[in-house]
Scaffold this motif. Sequence first.
Motif, PDB file in Angstrom:
ATOM      1  N   ALA A 172       0.550  -1.155   0.008  1.00  0.00           N
ATOM      2  CA  ALA A 172       0.058   0.066  -0.054  1.00  0.00           C
ATOM      3  C   ALA A 172       0.787   1.257  -0.013  1.00  0.00           C
ATOM      4  O   ALA A 172       0.322   2.346  -0.387  1.00  0.00           O
ATOM      5  N   GLU A 183       1.542   4.747  -2.799  1.00  0.00           N
ATOM      6  CA  GLU A 183       0.950   6.043  -2.208  1.00  0.00           C
ATOM      7  C   GLU A 183       2.435   6.894  -2.253  1.00  0.00           C
ATOM      8  O   GLU A 183       1.794   8.221  -2.546  1.00  0.00           O
ATOM      9  N   LYS A 184       3.209   6.564  -2.047  1.00  0.00           N
ATOM     10  CA  LYS A 184       4.499   7.239  -2.081  1.00  0.00           C
ATOM     11  C   LYS A 184       4.941   7.730  -3.388  1.00  0.00           C
ATOM     12  O   LYS A 184       5.988   8.468  -3.695  1.00  0.00           O
ATOM     13  N   ASP A 212      -8.210   1.208  -5.590  1.00  0.00           N
ATOM     14  CA  ASP A 212      -8.383   0.040  -4.518  1.00  0.00           C
ATOM     15  C   ASP A 212      -8.582  -1.203  -4.949  1.00  0.00           C
ATOM     16  O   ASP A 212      -8.182  -2.287  -4.618  1.00  0.00           O
ATOM     17  N   TYR A 219      -4.930   8.725 -10.365  1.00  0.00           N
ATOM     18  CA  TYR A 219      -4.123   8.189  -9.181  1.00  0.00           C
ATOM     19  C   TYR A 219      -2.795   8.618  -9.435  1.00  0.00           C
ATOM     20  O   TYR A 219      -2.258   9.266  -8.206  1.00  0.00           O
ATOM     21  N   HIS A 275      -0.086  10.919  -6.785  1.00  0.00           N
ATOM     22  CA  HIS A 275       0.709  10.368  -6.346  1.00  0.00           C
ATOM     23  C   HIS A 275       2.343  10.129  -6.733  1.00  0.00           C
ATOM     24  O   HIS A 275       3.022  10.248  -6.110  1.00  0.00           O
ATOM     25  N   ARG A 335      -6.877  -0.413   2.555  1.00  0.00           N
ATOM     26  CA  ARG A 335      -6.727   0.878   1.992  1.00  0.00           C
ATOM     27  C   ARG A 335      -7.866   1.797   2.493  1.00  0.00           C
ATOM     28  O   ARG A 335      -8.818   1.455   3.052  1.00  0.00           O
ATOM     29  N   THR A 341      -1.544   2.119   5.699  1.00  0.00           N
ATOM     30  CA  THR A 341      -0.413   3.157   5.906  1.00  0.00           C
ATOM     31  C   THR A 341      -0.839   4.337   6.969  1.00  0.00           C
ATOM     32  O   THR A 341      -1.812   4.458   7.606  1.00  0.00           O
ATOM     33  N   ASP A 394      -0.461   7.606   6.302  1.00  0.00           N
ATOM     34  CA  ASP A 394      -1.724   8.453   5.640  1.00  0.00           C
ATOM     35  C   ASP A 394      -3.012   8.056   5.835  1.00  0.00           C
ATOM     36  O   ASP A 394      -3.960   8.702   5.992  1.00  0.00           O
ATOM     37  N   ILE A 395      -3.289   6.711   5.406  1.00  0.00           N
ATOM     38  CA  ILE A 395      -4.832   6.136   5.553  1.00  0.00           C
ATOM     39  C   ILE A 395      -5.063   6.253   7.028  1.00  0.00           C
ATOM     40  O   ILE A 395      -6.394   6.590   7.262  1.00  0.00           O
TER      41      ILE A 395
END
Length: 433
Positions: A105, A109-110, A209, A237, A241, A304, A332, A334-335
């Motif tokens: 995940a 995201e990064k 997701d 997306y 990101h 996610r 994560t 952030d989530i």
Amino acid sequence: MGMTMTQKILAAHAGLETVSAGQLIEARLDIVMGNDITIALAVPEFEKSGAKKVFDKDKVVVVLDHFAPNKDIKAATNCKCCREFSRENELKHFYDVGDMGVEHALLPEKGIVAPGEAIIGGDSHTCTYGALGAFSTGVGSTDLAMGMALGENWFKVPAAIKFVLTGKPGRWVCGKDVMLHIIGKIGVDGALYKSMEFTGDGIRYLTMDDRFTMANMAIEAGGKNGIFPVDETAKAYLDRHCKKAYTVYEADEDAEYEQEIVIDMSRIRPTIAFPHLPSNTRTIDEVGDIPVDQVFIGSCTNGRMQDMETAARILEGRRIHKDVRLIVIPATQDIYMECMEKGYLATFIKAGAAVSTPTCGPCLGGHMGLLAAGERCLSTTNRNFVGRMGHTESEVYLCNPAVAAASAIAGKIADPDAVACGVKNGGTGCAAN
């Protein structure tokens, strides 16, 4: 004869005009990733090779997620090894407690992984990044060590199966159900060393997701990798990101596939994998009366934001069954933060759940949720092998987050419609339409 998406990516990274199924190639790597288990195993092999430094400190990624926060002295020793290796090699992408997340995940995201790349990881679910149109696959620790040293790896070019996705998924159905349906249809070895290439007009109904979940579980069908085309959803997306340039590959019209399988997603119901294989599937209508002791919502498969949102909508204003333990782990930081900002953490806790910092722990029977003999867990993870989450006499059932949340309330595997029929949402994925 034309090439598939995967074959085009491998050809480009091998410096060849074309490749074909079964061909052995050496390909350069864009990203090499390992975790606190596999890096610790790879470091001795890396040192034996004579390598002094990794091939590129910006392209080797280390994530401490499997047994971190450290569960015991051995885990602490492994993590110490990873920290020292990362410092010595000045790795740009090193993620430790407080900054890390569940690796599959975290990397999308990064913005670390991107379309058209060739990626290996010391974890079988590295195939997740195929959701972004990359070739990504898991490797053993020796291949991981050589990948870190050389920036190259050898591959046998996989043959491919084409999955044509049609129709719009129904209420409480998401990518997890589609993939469990496919695995139930073809078996855990149905795509052995094959590229699972997803196409069809139904893809537009799948969120990112959903796609990450499906690519993640390609290995559960024996696949070498899973891969999706890069459409507008994927590009949106990536705009959020990913800052690096990337290349989009498309399959040739005359690409050769071993099989073509059409999946009408509108006909799929929420699907459960019974012990002890992901292919042992039944729809929610075929389950019967199966009480559960524990429910886990999280992992690289379903930890996610969409998964958290779906679970929160069902759990809002409700309490879990008195005989059930519910564990929720956002994948994560952030989530986790977004769940906090939206009030989902409070929803989970008020419902009676234990909420944890990001970790893989329960999924692999590592820590924070092991099962005793005779206990049964309903889990949003990817594997339900014997002893996967604890004692060899325990049982693991796999499902989507909606079924998991509803079942935590009911105390048994339950249809979300029977528990949360009042929930309304206009979104996509598992949330009710």
